[in-house]
Design a protein around this motif. Structure first.
Motif, PDB file in Angstrom:
ATOM      1  N   GLY A  96     -36.394 107.352   4.531  1.00 38.31           N
ATOM      2  CA  GLY A  96     -36.985 108.607   4.217  1.00 38.31           C
ATOM      3  C   GLY A  96     -35.890 109.538   4.201  1.00 38.31           C
ATOM      4  O   GLY A  96     -34.703 109.406   4.466  1.00 38.31           O
ATOM      5  N   ASN A  97     -36.097 110.596   3.297  1.00 37.59           N
ATOM      6  CA  ASN A  97     -34.967 111.639   3.222  1.00 37.59           C
ATOM      7  C   ASN A  97     -35.567 112.755   3.980  1.00 37.59           C
ATOM      8  O   ASN A  97     -36.606 113.206   4.319  1.00 37.59           O
ATOM      9  N   HIS A  98     -34.582 113.458   4.934  1.00 40.36           N
ATOM     10  CA  HIS A  98     -34.900 114.421   5.556  1.00 40.36           C
ATOM     11  C   HIS A  98     -34.265 115.843   5.289  1.00 40.36           C
ATOM     12  O   HIS A  98     -33.174 115.931   4.770  1.00 40.36           O
ATOM     13  N   GLU A 112     -36.836 107.324  -3.020  1.00 41.10           N
ATOM     14  CA  GLU A 112     -37.847 107.230  -1.795  1.00 41.10           C
ATOM     15  C   GLU A 112     -39.310 106.976  -2.548  1.00 41.10           C
ATOM     16  O   GLU A 112     -40.002 106.022  -1.900  1.00 41.10           O
ATOM     17  N   ARG A 158     -40.247 119.265   6.264  1.00 41.26           N
ATOM     18  CA  ARG A 158     -38.767 118.314   6.260  1.00 41.26           C
ATOM     19  C   ARG A 158     -38.721 116.998   6.017  1.00 41.26           C
ATOM     20  O   ARG A 158     -37.613 116.362   5.952  1.00 41.26           O
ATOM     21  N   MET A 159     -40.029 116.436   5.995  1.00 41.71           N
ATOM     22  CA  MET A 159     -39.782 115.036   5.414  1.00 41.71           C
ATOM     23  C   MET A 159     -41.272 114.914   4.599  1.00 41.71           C
ATOM     24  O   MET A 159     -41.931 113.937   4.917  1.00 41.71           O
ATOM     25  N   TYR A 162     -41.558 111.595   2.459  1.00 40.40           N
ATOM     26  CA  TYR A 162     -41.803 110.494   3.230  1.00 40.40           C
ATOM     27  C   TYR A 162     -43.205 110.682   4.097  1.00 40.40           C
ATOM     28  O   TYR A 162     -43.820 109.464   3.891  1.00 40.40           O
ATOM     29  N   ALA A 203     -32.196 108.482   7.443  1.00 39.01           N
ATOM     30  CA  ALA A 203     -33.053 109.796   7.017  1.00 39.01           C
ATOM     31  C   ALA A 203     -32.240 110.796   7.812  1.00 39.01           C
ATOM     32  O   ALA A 203     -32.378 112.104   7.572  1.00 39.01           O
ATOM     33  N   ASP A 204     -30.787 110.619   8.558  1.00 40.90           N
ATOM     34  CA  ASP A 204     -30.357 111.764   9.075  1.00 40.90           C
ATOM     35  C   ASP A 204     -31.126 112.472  10.005  1.00 40.90           C
ATOM     36  O   ASP A 204     -31.045 113.752   9.634  1.00 40.90           O
ATOM     37  N   ASN A 205     -31.710 112.158  10.939  1.00 41.32           N
ATOM     38  CA  ASN A 205     -32.814 112.931  11.406  1.00 41.32           C
ATOM     39  C   ASN A 205     -33.090 112.830  12.771  1.00 41.32           C
ATOM     40  O   ASN A 205     -34.370 113.000  13.420  1.00 41.32           O
ATOM     41  N   ALA A 208     -34.909 115.208  15.095  1.00 44.41           N
ATOM     42  CA  ALA A 208     -36.493 115.220  14.905  1.00 44.41           C
ATOM     43  C   ALA A 208     -37.447 114.502  16.107  1.00 44.41           C
ATOM     44  O   ALA A 208     -38.432 114.535  15.923  1.00 44.41           O
ATOM     45  N   GLY A 265     -39.141 119.455  14.236  1.00 40.19           N
ATOM     46  CA  GLY A 265     -37.948 118.910  13.750  1.00 40.19           C
ATOM     47  C   GLY A 265     -36.796 119.844  13.214  1.00 40.19           C
ATOM     48  O   GLY A 265     -36.975 121.123  13.039  1.00 40.19           O
TER      49      GLY A 265
END
Ligand SMILES: NC(=O)c1ccc[n+]([C@@H]2O[C@H](COP(=O)([O-])OP(=O)(O)OC[C@H]3O[C@@H](n4cnc5c(N)ncnc54)[C@H](OP(=O)(O)O)[C@@H]3O)[C@@H](O)[C@H]2O)c1
Length: 275
Positions: A96-98, A112, A158-159, A162, A203-205, A208, A265
């Motif tokens: 996932g990209n965040h 993705e 913000r996702m 995803y 996902a650098d998340n 969240a 998040g």
């Protein structure tokens, strides 16, 4: 136990980390040989060695970037050449990209979708005939497991991509569950909530996340229990609280749910323009 893949071969994508490794261990424990797919060959080989020693599992390691054009066709050709027939397919690889959509590198968004959606559909289309044929030999020895997410049940600000990709996986798999009715093939969408794998870091998340993380062992045990049911459901949510939340999402007004998830998040501030 009604899912018995002993003597068949299970193909697992994303087998170098997280849920994929745990699926490999549990399926090997039940006597399945394995095809292990991911990009990190060293990890796949180490897992293959471990399972060969512990269970005598025959593992075919296929290092592959599933976002590349033609990757699925290459995998099909490799397995055909080795005369490997796939009895169980676990479409697990995903990421996932965040961030706000405008802050995410377009190439990462393409990757993705390519991995979570395009490769998953291509793999399913390529191997479904084998899964259905395998089933004719023995009862309950063949399965298709697509890893969705609790992100499938509502939009995820913000996702966004995803959440949409996992909604696709859930819908797609539930439709196939119906199409496979009466064939004996078990079709399952696995919907984990936040879990302790490399996923969150990628996902650098971390901000969240809320609630307790499940382990990969807990998530895969949920899938195995669902496969062991005589009537395997079309989807299963892992974790009691995740299951409750997913039910609530289904009955609450959509607008309210989007607001709640949106407030949950990071990053909370709107991004400044980068160009
Ligand atoms: N952990 C969670 O919180 C969570 C919650 C719900 C759903 N999920 C879903 O669960 C699935 C498994 O994720 P995980 O939590 O186990 O995360 P993970 O530890 O990051 O594992 C992801 C796996 O996918 C593989 N992969 C990534 N990009 C790939 C590519 N281009 N080609 C081939 N393989 C690729 C990775 O291997 P390489 O890097 O070696 O290629 C790795 O084996 C994903 O579909 C994810 O969306 C995760």
């Amino acid at each position: 136990m009604t899912f018995d893949p002993m003597g068949t071969t299970a193909l697992i994508t994303g087998a170098s980390s997280g849920f994929g490794v745990e699926f490999a261990r549990r399926l090997a424990e039940r006597g399945a040989d394995l095809v292990l797919v991911a990009r990190r060959e060293d990890r796949l080989k180490a897992l293959a060695d471990e399972l060969s020693v512990r269970y005598g599992t025959v593992c075919t390691v296929v290092p592959l970037d599933l976002t590349e054009a033609g990757a699925v066709a290459r995998l099909v050709a490799i397995l055909a050449e080795k005369k490997v027939v796939v009895g169980t397919l676990v479409n697990n690889a995903g990421f996932g990209n965040h961030g706000f959509l405008t802050t995410i590198d377009p190439e990462r968004l393409d990757a993705e979708i390519a991995l979570n959606v395009t490769a998953l559909v291509a793999l399913t289309r390529a191997f479904l005939p084998e899964l259905l044929a395998q089933r004719k030999g023995a009862l309950g020895n063949s399965a298709l497991v697509n890893v969705a997410s609790t992100a499938a049940f509502q939009p995820i600000p913000r996702m966004a991509v995803y959440g949409a990709s996992k909604a696709f996986v859930l819908s797609f798999t539930e439709a196939l569950w119906y199409e496979a009715k009466g064939s004996g093939l078990k079709v399952l969408a696995l919907c984990p909530g936040p879990a302790d794998t490399e996923f969150i870091e990628i996902a650098d998340n971390a901000d969240a996340l809320f609630g307790k993380l499940e382990s990969a062992e807990q998530v895969v045990a949920t899938a195995m229990r669902a496969l062991d049911r005589r009537n395997t459901p079309a989807s299963v949510v892992s974790g009691t609280m995740n299951a409750v939340q997913s039910r609530l999402v289904g009955v609450a007004p959509r607008r309210v749910i989007i607001d709640i998830v949106g407030r949950g998040g990071a990053p909370k501030s709107r991004p400044t323009r980068t160009r």
